[in-house]
Write an enzyme that holds these catalytic residues in place. Structure first.
Site, short mmCIF file in Angstrom:
data_model
loop_
_atom_site.label_atom_id
_atom_site.label_comp_id
_atom_site.label_asym_id
_atom_site.label_seq_id
_atom_site.Cartn_x
_atom_site.Cartn_y
_atom_site.Cartn_z
N HIS A 125 -24.10 24.63 42.39
CA HIS A 125 -22.72 24.89 42.82
C HIS A 125 -22.41 24.19 44.14
O HIS A 125 -23.33 23.75 44.85
CB HIS A 125 -22.50 26.39 43.01
CG HIS A 125 -22.41 27.15 41.73
ND1 HIS A 125 -21.22 27.57 41.19
CD2 HIS A 125 -23.39 27.52 40.86
CE1 HIS A 125 -21.46 28.18 40.03
NE2 HIS A 125 -22.78 28.16 39.81
N HIS B 105 -19.25 26.07 36.57
CA HIS B 105 -17.83 25.83 36.22
C HIS B 105 -17.68 24.82 35.08
O HIS B 105 -18.58 24.69 34.27
CB HIS B 105 -17.06 25.43 37.48
CG HIS B 105 -17.35 26.35 38.63
ND1 HIS B 105 -16.73 27.57 38.80
CD2 HIS B 105 -18.26 26.25 39.65
CE1 HIS B 105 -17.23 28.19 39.88
NE2 HIS B 105 -18.16 27.40 40.41
N GLU C 151 -26.03 26.29 46.64
CA GLU C 151 -24.65 26.04 47.07
C GLU C 151 -24.68 24.79 47.96
O GLU C 151 -25.06 24.85 49.13
CB GLU C 151 -24.10 27.23 47.85
CG GLU C 151 -23.82 28.46 46.99
CD GLU C 151 -22.49 28.39 46.22
OE1 GLU C 151 -21.81 27.34 46.26
OE2 GLU C 151 -22.15 29.41 45.58
N GLU D 115 -15.25 20.96 42.45
CA GLU D 115 -16.64 21.40 42.37
C GLU D 115 -17.27 21.05 41.01
O GLU D 115 -18.41 20.58 40.95
CB GLU D 115 -16.72 22.92 42.60
CG GLU D 115 -18.14 23.46 42.56
CD GLU D 115 -18.20 24.98 42.71
OE1 GLU D 115 -17.14 25.61 42.93
OE2 GLU D 115 -19.31 25.54 42.59
#
Ligand SMILES: [Zn+2]
Length: 243
Positions: free
Chosen positions: A79, A10, A145, A24
């Site tokens: 992430h 992102h 993650e 995030e």
């Protein structure tokens, strides 16, 4: 020189998952920068390249194109998760991953879960999926993650510096193991090594007195003494007593 590509997910206009006052994109940038710093500081022969080092927007294809062009040896995409019930940690490889990606996932997953052990993080397992970052990377690639921003317990953990350090440490150890990186020599030995030509403060008065009286020649105060040198000093002492 091994090249590690770290991809902070992102960024810029795309905050990724947001909840509990967390974004995030901010967490994954901090973790990515920590991995870069620690790997390069602690290990020899490794260069860490980054998709982004600031809060900028990037297309997924920009990320994998750059990593492929740079000829990176491995890629790890960082992430945080959301919308997943009870929270926890999980890793992804491509559905049709090469063996080296599976090996990278094995060691990364193990090391990160081990670093997070004190915090009671749920292990959601090693998974495979048809994700752009792990599909389009030509080198072994894994996507991690790191906890759920929208699960209260995980969000609380992500706000603690020590938990971010544990996540960073797990990535660093996993990457170093996978690439067989060598730790840099400890510098503590060099730091504690004395200069034999400089007298220690506690010995300075005695060293000066003995030099003035001719027992020693005043050079190399920190050097070890031989039995011959000791005999010479003793004979000088005895001769002095008879003067
Ligand atoms: Zn994400």
């Amino acid at each position: 020189m091994k090249k590690v590509w770290i991809d902070a997910g992102h960024g810029g206009k795309d905050p990724g998952a947001t909840a509990n006052g967390l974004q995030e994109k901010d967490i994954v940038l901090k973790v990515s920068q920590g991995i870069q710093q620690q790997l390069e500081a602690e290990y020899e022969g490794v260069e860490v390249l980054m998709s982004r080092n600031t809060d900028v927007s990037l297309e997924l294809s920009d990320r994998t194109n750059k990593a492929n062009r740079a000829g990176a040896d491995i890629l790890v995409s960082i992430h945080c998760n959301a919308a997943g019930g009870s929270g926890g940690f999980e890793t992804f490889r491509f559905t049709n991953a090469m063996a080296a990606s599976v090996a990278l996932q094995n060691v990364l997953h193990r090391e990160i879960m081990s670093a997070l052990k004190p915090y009671g993080v749920t292990d959601r397992g090693q998974k495979s999926a048809n994700l752009h970052m792990v599909r389009e990377s030509k080198m072994p690639a894994v996507l991690t993650e790191n906890l759920f921003v929208d699960v209260a317990k995980d969000a609380g953990l992500l706000k603690r510096q020590e938990v971010l350090h544990a996540i960073i440490q797990g990535h660093v150890t996993g990457i170093a193991n996978h690439l067989g990186l060598k730790k840099k020599e400890e510098t503590t030995v060099a730091k504690s090594e004395r200069d034999i030509n400089v007298v220690s403060p506690w010995a300075a008065p005695a060293w000066k007195a003995m030099t003035d009286q001719g027992y020693v020649d005043g050079s190399r105060p920190g050097a070890p003494i031989t039995r011959e040198e000791m005999a010479v000093m003793m004979s000088r002492f005895i001769n002095n007593q008879h003067k």
